[in-house]
Write a protein that holds these residues in place. Structure first.
Motif, PDB file in Angstrom:
ATOM      1  N   TRP A 284      41.289  44.084  33.548  1.00 51.02           N
ATOM      2  CA  TRP A 284      39.995  44.304  33.497  1.00 51.02           C
ATOM      3  C   TRP A 284      39.580  45.080  34.782  1.00 51.02           C
ATOM      4  N   SER A 285      39.983  44.666  35.824  1.00 49.02           N
ATOM      5  CA  SER A 285      39.891  45.724  37.062  1.00 49.02           C
ATOM      6  C   SER A 285      40.307  46.781  37.036  1.00 49.02           C
ATOM      7  N   GLU A 286      41.638  47.146  36.395  1.00 48.32           N
ATOM      8  CA  GLU A 286      42.211  48.464  36.329  1.00 48.32           C
ATOM      9  C   GLU A 286      41.368  49.154  35.292  1.00 48.32           C
ATOM     10  N   PHE A 287      40.997  48.594  34.181  1.00 49.01           N
ATOM     11  CA  PHE A 287      40.146  49.328  33.344  1.00 49.01           C
ATOM     12  C   PHE A 287      38.764  49.860  33.748  1.00 49.01           C
ATOM     13  N   THR A 288      38.250  48.957  34.489  1.00 48.30           N
ATOM     14  CA  THR A 288      36.795  49.414  35.295  1.00 48.30           C
ATOM     15  C   THR A 288      36.859  50.033  36.497  1.00 48.30           C
ATOM     16  N   GLY A 289      37.919  49.845  37.297  1.00 47.64           N
ATOM     17  CA  GLY A 289      38.145  50.348  38.547  1.00 47.64           C
ATOM     18  C   GLY A 289      37.167  49.751  39.640  1.00 47.64           C
ATOM     19  N   LEU A 290      36.497  48.434  39.158  1.00 42.46           N
ATOM     20  CA  LEU A 290      35.831  47.742  40.202  1.00 42.46           C
ATOM     21  C   LEU A 290      36.447  46.504  40.566  1.00 42.46           C
ATOM     22  N   SER A 291      36.112  45.803  41.641  1.00 41.39           N
ATOM     23  CA  SER A 291      36.604  44.631  42.179  1.00 41.39           C
ATOM     24  C   SER A 291      35.798  43.308  41.349  1.00 41.39           C
ATOM     25  N   PHE A 292      36.302  42.203  41.408  1.00 38.31           N
ATOM     26  CA  PHE A 292      35.745  40.920  40.800  1.00 38.31           C
ATOM     27  C   PHE A 292      34.393  40.876  41.166  1.00 38.31           C
ATOM     28  N   GLU A 293      34.113  41.011  42.675  1.00 38.88           N
ATOM     29  CA  GLU A 293      32.663  40.714  43.259  1.00 38.88           C
ATOM     30  C   GLU A 293      31.654  41.683  42.653  1.00 38.88           C
ATOM     31  N   SER A 295      31.657  42.923  39.617  1.00 37.93           N
ATOM     32  CA  SER A 295      31.387  42.791  38.134  1.00 37.93           C
ATOM     33  C   SER A 295      31.320  41.273  37.784  1.00 37.93           C
ATOM     34  N   LYS A 296      31.358  40.322  38.456  1.00 39.82           N
ATOM     35  CA  LYS A 296      31.235  38.821  38.273  1.00 39.82           C
ATOM     36  C   LYS A 296      29.849  38.289  37.394  1.00 39.82           C
ATOM     37  N   ASP A 297      29.805  37.400  36.956  1.00 36.94           N
ATOM     38  CA  ASP A 297      28.600  36.662  36.428  1.00 36.94           C
ATOM     39  C   ASP A 297      27.985  37.749  35.281  1.00 36.94           C
ATOM     40  N   TRP A 298      26.983  38.300  35.379  1.00 36.14           N
ATOM     41  CA  TRP A 298      26.549  39.121  34.057  1.00 36.14           C
ATOM     42  C   TRP A 298      26.559  40.666  34.579  1.00 36.14           C
ATOM     43  N   GLY A 299      27.614  40.828  35.600  1.00 37.45           N
ATOM     44  CA  GLY A 299      27.736  42.328  35.934  1.00 37.45           C
ATOM     45  C   GLY A 299      28.383  43.355  34.902  1.00 37.45           C
ATOM     46  N   TRP A 300      29.157  42.448  34.067  1.00 36.06           N
ATOM     47  CA  TRP A 300      29.778  43.303  33.110  1.00 36.06           C
ATOM     48  C   TRP A 300      28.736  44.331  32.063  1.00 36.06           C
ATOM     49  N   ILE A 301      27.369  43.731  32.031  1.00 32.02           N
ATOM     50  CA  ILE A 301      26.836  44.471  31.188  1.00 32.02           C
ATOM     51  C   ILE A 301      26.571  45.997  31.569  1.00 32.02           C
TER      52      ILE A 301
END
Length: 615
Positions: A284-293, A295-301
């Motif tokens: 997921w991090s490699e696909f989006t290019g962002l760290s977990f912090e 995109s956590k919680d509802w940051g995936w939207i």
């Protein structure tokens, strides 16, 4: 004293209490006896002295009458036996002294004459007694008596009481030192056991029961309490060990899950029961290019395509509230800004009480599949349009062939020989069959088209319309159709009626010698409704279960079962277009049961197509 008694050992406390109580009781009794004896003795002494004074006064009458001082002195001398009599005097009427007696070794004046009678003073007793002769007073007897006799008696009795008190206190002390052990020893045993348990935390220690009284009951209850604590402590330790082992196992399971998640090509995530994402794997991090912090919680939207966002969030919230699995197709933005189609799935993990403990989900890249599906859909639309156009365009020439064949058969029948009439019959029948095939082909191409918005329809109402249209066929076959309460489904009313009519027609057509008996029912599978149409007909060989749903596929070519065989193909096409599936379970001679599923939501929404099984 009370404060000091609280701090001494219970055995010594009992000895002191018993000794003090016994001493106080004896002192009180002795003091009462001495006081009571003193009161009695004073009364006795008063009566004795009055009697003695009366005797002396009577014996002194003659001496006083004759004024014989010697005789009077001898009479008074008889008083020397009373050691506590201080002095005695005989007084003439003129208050001169006729005779006097004084205790040996003492010089005491004669007491003053007062009123007749006995009078107690602070240190002595004074008695005045008249001396009478022929009822005339001829003189007075005066006596002075000390109270030392009373003092000596009090001292004697007091010493006796004190002696008995001392002896009794010693006896009480000795007895209490022995008897107090009956109470002190069990208490000491209990104290020792309590102290040992407190210092060692060893709840297997037990106090020894030494009596059958309340202390024995207390020891039993204390031992029971220790036993309960020991059992609870054992269970608690076991529970703690089990919990620690469970935590270690859970940690190992998490590590295995993370290793598996990191090793999978899909994008894996987990979420809390409220939908907050708390884990993304490396893909997921490699696909989006962002760290977990980020995109956590509802940051995936933020990575969802704007056209898919509302339906995606709504579907995810519905799953969180209902606990149903989450299936959705949407486009996710890659780190370079390009959007790719993904199939997202999430299932709820539940605890022992049935509550949701977490969600586990994945995002699978289906972009190439989606593009192929889109290309295939375009080709299918083109093919469908071609089939529709071809069948529509062929209707006119086929109709002409049929019409002119009928004209030839009517007007030129007598001009044709037997072979010609036979060939013309073949031509008429072929034209009729070709017209039916073209009509069925046109119906098949239209069956897959879902026009307009699909709303909820009542299956029972649709079934009643279908039965009305088949009433004549049911009457001719002497058939009976029964059904259970049927649900509302998201499906075009015409399409649902088409499916039901085809299945009921098949059941009426492929019957045996018995009148057909047909039953319809529906079962809720959670995400879909499963309909069933059961009959008592001739049945189907299991090897042909899939073949019968093909276009123009028929198992019977004789005239007993006419038709083109496209009805089941149309039903299959309609059901699939609504995201369901259709199948049959049957054995030859035992009837058949056709099943088909219809999702409980609109199949054209963003949710992934439902896959149902016959199990």
């Amino acid at each position: 004293m009370m404060r000091s008694l609280r701090d001494i050992p219970i055995k010594e406390k009992l000895m002191v209490i018993i000794t003090l109580t016994a001493t106080a009781a004896l002192l009180l009794c002795g003091t009462g006896i001495v006081a009571f004896d003193l009161i009695l003795f004073r009364g006795y002494l008063e009566r004795d002295l009055n009697a003695l004074a009366g005797i002396i006064a009577d014996n002194s009458t003659a001496s006083l009458a004759f004024n014989d001082s010697k005789s009077a002195a001898e009479t008074l001398g008889a008083l020397r036996a009373r050691t506590h009599l201080v002095t005695a005097c005989i007084i003439r009427p003129d208050e001169t002294m006729l005779a006097q007696y004084t205790r040996k070794g003492e010089v005491a004046p004669c007491p003053s004459a007062g009123g007749d009678g006995l009078e107690f003073t602070r240190g002595d007793i004074r008695i005045s007694r008249p001396i009478m002769l022929n009822s005339q007073r001829i003189g007075t007897l005066l006596l002075l008596y000390d109270l030392d006799e009373i003092t000596e008696r009090v001292k004697l009795y007091g010493a006796t009481v004190i002696g008995f008190v001392i002896i009794a206190s010693l006896i009480a002390f000795l007895l209490s030192s022995r008897l107090s052990a009956l109470i002190a020893t069990p208490v000491s045993q209990l104290v020792h056991a309590t102290t040992a348990v407190s210092e060692t935390n060893d709840y297997s220690i037990r106090a020894k029961r030494l009596s059958g009284d309340e202390l024995g009951v207390l020891v039993d209850r204390f031992n029971e309490m220790l036993s309960n604590i020991q059992t609870r402590d054992k269970n608690l330790r076991k529970a703690l060990l089990d919990r620690e082992e469970a935590l270690r196992e859970a940690e190992r399971a998490r590590e295995r899950f993370r290793f598996m998640a990191e090793s999978m090509p899909q994008k894996v995530f987990t979420a809390k029961p409220n939908g907050d994402v708390d884990y993304y794997n490396r893909q997921w991090s490699e696909f989006t290019g962002l760290s977990f912090e980020e995109s956590k919680d509802w940051g995936w939207i933020r990575f969802i395509h704007p056209d898919d966002l509302d339906a995606n969030v709504k579907s995810w919230r519905n799953s969180i509230q209902s606990g149903q699995p989450f299936h959705f197709q949407h486009r996710l933005r890659r780190a370079d800004g390009a959007y790719r189609w993904h199939l997202s799935r999430a299932h709820a993990m539940r605890d022992s009480e049935g509550g949701i403990s977490m969600w586990i989900g994945s995002d699978t890249d289906i972009h190439e599949q989606k593009e192929k599906e889109e290309e295939l859909r375009r080709l299918n639309d083109d093919l469908q349009q071609f089939a529709y156009s071809a069948s529509h365009d062929l209707q006119e020439p086929i109709r002409n062939v049929a019409v002119y064949s009928e004209v030839v058969a009517t007007q030129y029948h007598d001009l044709l020989d037997a072979d010609g009439r036979q060939y013309l019959g073949f031509l008429v029948e072929g034209g009729r069959r070709l017209a039916v095939l073209i009509s069925d082909l046109l119906a098949y191409t239209r069956a897959g088209v879902i026009e307009g918005e699909v709303t909820s329809v009542d299956s029972t109402v649709v079934l009643k319309h279908t039965l009305a249209s088949l009433s004549e066929a049911i009457r001719e076959a002497e058939g009976v159709v029964t059904y259970d309460p049927l649900p509302e489904v998201y499906m075009g009313e015409a399409h649902l009626q088409q499916v039901l009519q085809n299945l009921l027609s098949n059941a009426l057509k492929y019957r045996n010698e018995d009148p057909p008996r047909i039953h319809l029912s529906a079962v809720n599978l959670g995400a879909a409704w499963r309909f069933s149409v059961r009959d008592n007909g001739i049945g189907i060989d299991p090897q042909y279960k899939e073949k019968i749903f093909g276009v123009f596929k028929r198992l019977h070519r004789d005239q007993k079962y006419p038709g083109t065989g496209i009805g089941l193909a149309i039903s299959h096409r309609v059901v699939e277009r609504y995201g369901g599936r259709i199948w049959v379970e049957s054995e030859p001679g035992k009837g058949a049961t056709f099943y088909f599923t219809i999702p409980q939501t609109d199949a054209r929404s963003g949710a992934a197509p439902l896959e149902s099984s016959s199990g």
